[in-house]
Design a protein around this motif. Structure first.
Motif: not given
Lengths: 256, 294, 326
Positions: A164-165, C198-199, A169-171, A83-84
């Motif tokens: 959103r991140a 992109d992120a 489906e991240p690890k 995330t930012f």
């Protein structure tokens, strides 16, 4: 097992060294925090790990593959998302659209079938919607799913970025100062949220300088100062480390 | 010997044109560095400068070169401030895309208002030296080209002094490097930005004044804006030295491709080189541009 | 009214009006302008996808338009192929140009892209003008056939008009479906914030290339129809000013709105013809109007309409005492 590791990652901006020979290892399933004063290189490291910048030397590995220098979207597709620190909300999209767009990289239907609206596309759309609503529910944003994201209050925009991140489906998720601009209450809820993200099987890499949040939630902490790692250990060890105290509070405070 | 002289003639012409493109490129760079936008009306500023100098001050009022030059520069500086108030200031918080559109719209307005003001026929402006030139082995090198080169060199020297030694110059550099930090240090960034626009359009105006005797003044003069953009890319965005070098490269390419390949395709060749740079070496010849691309 | 519903209603209204307009226009000249307007509608839908939805200021529309027109013109007159395969090929050909032009966007952003596309348009015009053996140079191409169904040929301008209108309507439906699909959301995501897209794993370069290709496919159809309507084309039409006119169509209607782009196309086809009496003042005023829109009404006509409807809805809710509902 190491999920993310940085090997002597170094980044120079002109003559200025933002990240200096940084070695870090984040293990699968943990809540790891990277802390340090403003300008100590935390966000630069995030940029190196997620392909937004290329390291001057050294590299960052994710699941044994070198990711630094790769293109950002490819890294996200491998399961490393961020995330930012400064919110980056899509100004024309609704809350729900933000999350379905997060799922985009896991979908398979092509343009032609989308234009012909095949059965497969309709099924995929149903599935994406269901998953997106589940994620929104998880973050407590479901009742605002049709809002334009830019109309959400600031704290909820931060949550939406996390939603959103998560939809990718991240690890591993890198949260870059998620508590910035949040109210006390929101910041407290964030502690729960970070734990429950981990309980979903996602490794959490937290970047912040709010001690209360970091000390409460993380299991292991590394401290950066002027781009260099000055300490690593459990919250307790970090709290007692004289170098950290000096970096954070300055010499005057320690003698006082 | 004659062939050598022809090559020399072309080199001088290329460098002269190129130095003007360099001035236009500098104009782009100062504004880009200060506010992160590209003023796509820069070429139209050159045209406007040419018209004010040639069409009004020289032909209509009969002023000699120096007063005409100074008046043009002052008029265009004021115009620069006014135009930044219109096309940039109201959109300073909007997407850069909108500023880009507003500068294109300004360019269209200027091109067509100049048609109304100065007519559809190209204005032919006599230079200080007419068509006279230095004769070497039967080949004439126009004095106007040499004059252009001398003027640009003097201008660059003055500019260097201004940025190194004066407070205003230093403030402009500070704003260009980091607007926010400059504001925190007590610099009135918006004033400096207005002055930056004024300076950029003065550079464009001087370009127009110097080019007026070479080409005739018409809407075609605005194409210099695209050449200046090519110069920026080839030299490397945001780089002052790069802009000048890029300008010289574009000027030489243009002159040589006109005489050795085809004068019809000379602009297309410059474009092709520009596109080649954009694709294969977007950081430009000097390659000092930062990673954050446009 | 939610965005996509407003869009669909507007589209139906616009196409119904366009269908009724033809018999109401008496002048033969304005009937011809109306047909041109519908062709511009088809082409502007292509620009809507790359510029309106994906946010890339594409300044090379004249290049796409020129290439598409010449493909149909040359294939029908020199190779003797029929209208239909030629129209298909001009669409595919310009789509391919979209790919070729889209690939540089692997590296380019913002201004670079716009300038590159200006260069593309100018180079295209140079080639059309100077590659005489193939393009006929400044003289252009003559005797381009009208479309046909079997032996029925659309020589009548009214027939041609309705034929184009039907094609435009079909393409508008396709554009709407695309906009509502996940790809449409991805286009908008890239437009709003490329880095953020992109992120979250979206290949924004790939999305932009895709938008470029789609734009080319649409413009190719419009350009082919243009050749066929005029039956004669020459290169001096395809100028940078025309490219900017298309960008302005999208801008006036409202960036990102399909019906907006269509309204913009119709307006900017008729306005120059109707304001001919202003002569050279027209373009100067046009520049000022564009400037005014960018600064004061960046959301364009459809943005103003949406704003008006939103305000009315809020007022209606107040009266209905539905406080708190958002």
């Amino acid at each position: 097992m190491a999920l993310l590791s940085s090997r002597q990652a170094t980044k120079y901006f002109g003559g200025l060294c933002a990240v200096d020979n940084l070695d870090l290892t984040v293990n699968e399933g943990e809540i790891f925090a990277l802390i340090g004063p403003n300008g100590s290189g935390k966000t630069t490291f995030t940029n190196l790990a997620t392909g937004m910048m290329a390291p001057t030397s050294g590299h960052v590995e994710f699941q044994g593959t070198i990711v630094s220098g790769q293109r950002p979207h490819a890294i996200t597709q491998m399961g490393l998302v961020r995330t930012f620190q400064n919110l980056r909300i899509f100004s024309s999209l609704t809350v729900l659209e933000h999350v379905t767009l997060g799922h985009f990289c896991r979908t398979t239907t092509g343009v032609w079938s989308n234009i012909l609206r095949t059965k497969q596309v309709k099924e995929e759309e149903e599935e994406i919607r269901a998953r997106a609503e589940e994620v929104l529910d998880f973050l407590g944003l479901l009742d605002k799913k049709n809002w334009l994201a830019k109309n959400l209050p600031y704290g909820q925009q931060r949550l939406l970025e996390i939603a959103r991140a998560l939809a990718t489906e991240p690890k591993l998720i890198i949260l870059d100062e998620p508590a910035a601009g949040m109210t006390m209450q929101e910041s407290n809820d964030l502690i729960h949220l970070i734990r429950s993200i981990r309980d979903r099987g996602i490794t959490v890499f937290l970047i912040d300088h709010k001690m209360r949040l970091v000390m409460n939630v993380s299991e292991r902490i590394a401290v950066l100062n002027f781009g260099r790692k000055i300490a690593e250990g459990t919250p307790k060890e970090i709290q007692e480390n004289p170098d950290v105290i000096e970096a954070y509070l300055g010499k005057g405070r320690r003698t006082a | 010997m004659a062939e050598l002289a022809i090559v020399l003639q072309q080199i001088v012409a290329g460098l002269a044109l190129g130095s003007i493109y360099g001035l236009v490129a500098l104009g782009y760079n100062f504004i880009f560095n200060a506010v992160g936008i590209v003023n796509l009306a820069q070429g139209d500023f050159v045209m406007l400068g040419g018209y004010i100098y040639g069409g009004t001050l020289t032909l209509l009022l009969g002023l000699p070169f120096l007063p005409a030059l100074i008046l043009t520069a002052v008029a265009m500086a004021i115009f620069g401030i006014v135009s930044q108030r219109i096309v940039y200031y109201p959109l300073r918080d909007a997407h850069p895309r909108m500023v880009m559109l507003s500068t294109i719209a300004l360019g269209i307005f200027l091109k067509n208002i100049s048609l109304i003001a100065w007519g559809t026929y190209p204005v032919s402006v006599p230079g200080l030296f007419g068509q006279r030139g230095l004769r070497i082995a039967g080949v004439s090198i126009l004095y106007q080209y040499i004059f252009i080169l001398v003027c640009v060199i003097i201008l660059l020297a003055v500019q260097q002094f201004f940025f190194r030694k004066t407070t205003l110059g230093k403030s402009m550099r500070a704003v260009a490097q980091d607007r926010l930090a400059a504001m925190l240090m007590g610099i009135d960034a918006y004033k400096v930005i207005a002055i930056t626009f004024a300076y950029s359009s003065t550079l464009a105006a001087i370009g127009g004044v110097l080019l007026a005797p070479v080409f005739m003044v018409s809407q075609v003069l605005a194409n210099v804006g695209l050449k200046g953009f090519a110069a920026c890319v080839i030299g490397g965005w945001g780089d002052i030295t790069g802009a000048v070098i890029g300008g010289l490269v574009v000027g030489l390419v243009e002159v040589f491709s006109a005489s050795y390949i085809s004068s019809v395709y000379k602009d297309a060749i410059v474009f092709a080189i520009l596109i080649g740079f954009l694709i294969f070496r977007p950081q430009g010849i000097l390659g000092r541009a930062t990673e954050e691309s446009l | 009214m939610r965005g996509s519903k407003l869009r669909n209603v507007s589209l139906v209204v616009i196409f119904a009006l366009l269908a009724c307009a033809e018999p109401l226009i008496a002048s033969r000249f304005y009937k011809f302008v109306l047909a041109l307007a519908v062709i511009n509608v088809i082409m502007v839908m292509g620009l809507h996808i790359i510029f309106g939805l994906t946010g890339q200021i594409f300044m090379g529309m004249a290049g796409f338009w020129g290439i598409g027109s010449y493909i149909l013109a040359l294939i029908t007159t020199r190779l003797g192929l029929g209208f239909w395969p030629a129209l298909l090929l001009s669409s595919l050909g310009v789509g391919l140009m979209g790919l070729v032009l889209g690939i540089p966007t692997l590296r380019l952003k913002g201004y670079y892209l716009s300038i590159t596309t200006i260069g593309f348009g100018e180079i295209t015009r140079f080639i059309l003008m100077n590659w005489s053996p193939v393009t006929g140079g400044v003289f252009g191409v003559f005797n381009i056939p009208r479309p046909n169904f079997g032996s029925f040929v659309f020589t009548n301008d009214a027939h041609f008009y309705y034929f184009s209108l039907v094609l435009a309507a079909i393409l508008a439906v396709i554009a709407s479906i695309l906009e509502d699909s996940k790809y449409g959301t991805a286009f908008k995501g890239v437009r709003d914030d490329e880095l953020a897209a992109d992120a979250i794993g979206i290949d924004s370069t790939g999305i932009k290339v895709m938008a470029f290709i789609t734009c080319g496919l649409f413009v190719g159809i419009g350009a082919g129809l243009y050749s066929s309507l005029l039956t004669y084309i020459s290169p001096e039409v395809f100028t940078l000013e025309e490219s900017f006119r298309f960008v302005t169509m999208v801008l006036i209607g409202g960036i990102g709105s399909l019906p907006g782009a269509i309204v913009g196309a119709v307006l900017l086809t008729f306005l120059p013809e109707m304001l001919r009496f202003l002569q050279s003042w027209y373009l100067a005023i046009y520049g000022l109007i564009v400037l005014g829109i960018v600064i004061y009404q960046p959301a364009g006509i459809m943005g103003a309409l949406q704003g008006y409807l939103d305000r009315r809805m809020i007022a209606a809710r107040r009266e209905g005492k539905e406080y708190g509902a958002s």
